[in-house]
Design a protein around this motif. Sequence first.
Motif, PDB file in Angstrom:
ATOM      1  N   ARG A 207       0.922  -1.179   0.047  1.00  0.00           N
ATOM      2  CA  ARG A 207       0.049  -0.092   0.064  1.00  0.00           C
ATOM      3  C   ARG A 207       0.865   1.261   0.043  1.00  0.00           C
TER       4      ARG A 207
ATOM      5  N   GLN B 181       2.225   1.550  -3.370  1.00  0.00           N
ATOM      6  CA  GLN B 181       1.212   1.979  -4.243  1.00  0.00           C
ATOM      7  C   GLN B 181       0.899   3.585  -4.320  1.00  0.00           C
ATOM      8  N   ALA B 182       0.959   3.953  -2.790  1.00  0.00           N
ATOM      9  CA  ALA B 182       0.758   5.392  -2.734  1.00  0.00           C
ATOM     10  C   ALA B 182       1.866   6.259  -3.061  1.00  0.00           C
TER      11      ALA B 182
ATOM     12  N   GLY C 183       2.209   6.616  -6.910  1.00  0.00           N
ATOM     13  CA  GLY C 183       0.912   6.874  -7.543  1.00  0.00           C
ATOM     14  C   GLY C 183       0.176   5.631  -8.275  1.00  0.00           C
TER      15      GLY C 183
ATOM     16  N   PHE D 180      -2.269   2.324  -9.111  1.00  0.00           N
ATOM     17  CA  PHE D 180      -3.713   1.872  -8.925  1.00  0.00           C
ATOM     18  C   PHE D 180      -3.789   0.286  -9.067  1.00  0.00           C
TER      19      PHE D 180
ATOM     20  N   GLU E 110      -1.375  14.887  -6.564  1.00  0.00           N
ATOM     21  CA  GLU E 110      -2.225  13.754  -6.156  1.00  0.00           C
ATOM     22  C   GLU E 110      -2.609  12.785  -7.369  1.00  0.00           C
TER      23      GLU E 110
ATOM     24  N   THR F 258      -4.472   7.698 -16.609  1.00  0.00           N
ATOM     25  CA  THR F 258      -4.096   7.957 -15.264  1.00  0.00           C
ATOM     26  C   THR F 258      -3.337   9.380 -15.396  1.00  0.00           C
TER      27      THR F 258
ATOM     28  N   TYR G  23      -1.834  13.486 -12.875  1.00  0.00           N
ATOM     29  CA  TYR G  23      -1.622  14.081 -11.591  1.00  0.00           C
ATOM     30  C   TYR G  23      -2.491  15.520 -11.394  1.00  0.00           C
TER      31      TYR G  23
ATOM     32  N   ASP H 289     -10.101   8.389  -6.851  1.00  0.00           N
ATOM     33  CA  ASP H 289      -8.748   8.355  -5.966  1.00  0.00           C
ATOM     34  C   ASP H 289      -8.050   7.061  -6.194  1.00  0.00           C
ATOM     35  N   GLN H 290      -7.044   6.884  -5.262  1.00  0.00           N
ATOM     36  CA  GLN H 290      -6.467   5.637  -5.237  1.00  0.00           C
ATOM     37  C   GLN H 290      -7.207   4.774  -4.470  1.00  0.00           C
ATOM     38  N   GLN H 291      -8.228   5.179  -3.912  1.00  0.00           N
ATOM     39  CA  GLN H 291      -9.064   4.137  -3.230  1.00  0.00           C
ATOM     40  C   GLN H 291     -10.138   3.793  -4.081  1.00  0.00           C
TER      41      GLN H 291
END
Length: 296
Positions: free
Chosen positions: A77, A80-81, A84, A86, A202, A219, A221, A248-250
């Motif tokens: 995680r 990934q964060a 950036g 997914f 982000e 994708t 930013y 967003d990434q979630q």
Amino acid sequence: MSVSKPVVYASILAAVALVAYAVGSYAATWTAELKFAESDAKIAALRGELMGQIAGMRSRSEERATGAAGSLEEVKRQIQAEMGLFPVKLLRERRESFVELNTYDNRGRLNYGTAGYLGNGYFITVKHGVMALGDDLERSDARRIVSIEILDKGKKIKAQVVDAGNANVEVHPGDWAIIKVKKPIDLPPLRVDTAFSYDFAEPVVRLGNDYSKGIILSTGYIGQRTSNGLVTCLTDGHPGVSGGGVLDQQGSLVGIPVGRMEGDFRFSFILPLRDDMFRKVPGLSVSSAVPVPTGD
């Protein structure tokens, strides 16, 4: 007939010896059984202690394995964060929540775009995709949208506008609309987040109906907020993606693409989601967002 004393003594001694032997044998047997019982108890205790140690070892091993797996997931995680990234599975699941949107105007022209599913038959899209914009709408020959359809698994389903923002031009903070289909539909609803911060750099992903060729993702930013509350971003803004989703990434829906800079498909504009956009969508839970200019 008289018995001699030696014989009597001998008989008594023999009887005493027999009794002593019997008592000794019983005592020896009882002692042996007692020792065996004590041994069995010790063996049972040792067995119990050993099983307890084995169980403890297994538990610690499982805890270590679980902890290692948890640590690995946390590392994944974090990577990934930071980079950036997914999860592909998540993107494939979210793709199922978007549909192609087709509208027809009174001049016989077909227009195409994208809509994201909110649940209970409701979709969010852009206003300019389902309603004519401009200041001359009162004229008899003004352009009007006469039919709205979504395409679900190859089937065309009629829809109607139930709410919209106040935009009279494209790339406007009021360029949003809620539409509803008239038939039951089986699609996974999106999770809506109106509190996304839109911090610089982000990572986000955009899903849309590029060139009316189906839902495609891109994708990018986050760039900067504009003076009217929109957000710039370098994600492909091809014709047809307006009304699609910005995630967003979630995997939460945080905005919709509303347009691009003239002559540059890569420089696109995002309309961040706001609570007021969902005022006529029953049963939808949205988080509280930081107020931004709405243009209302």
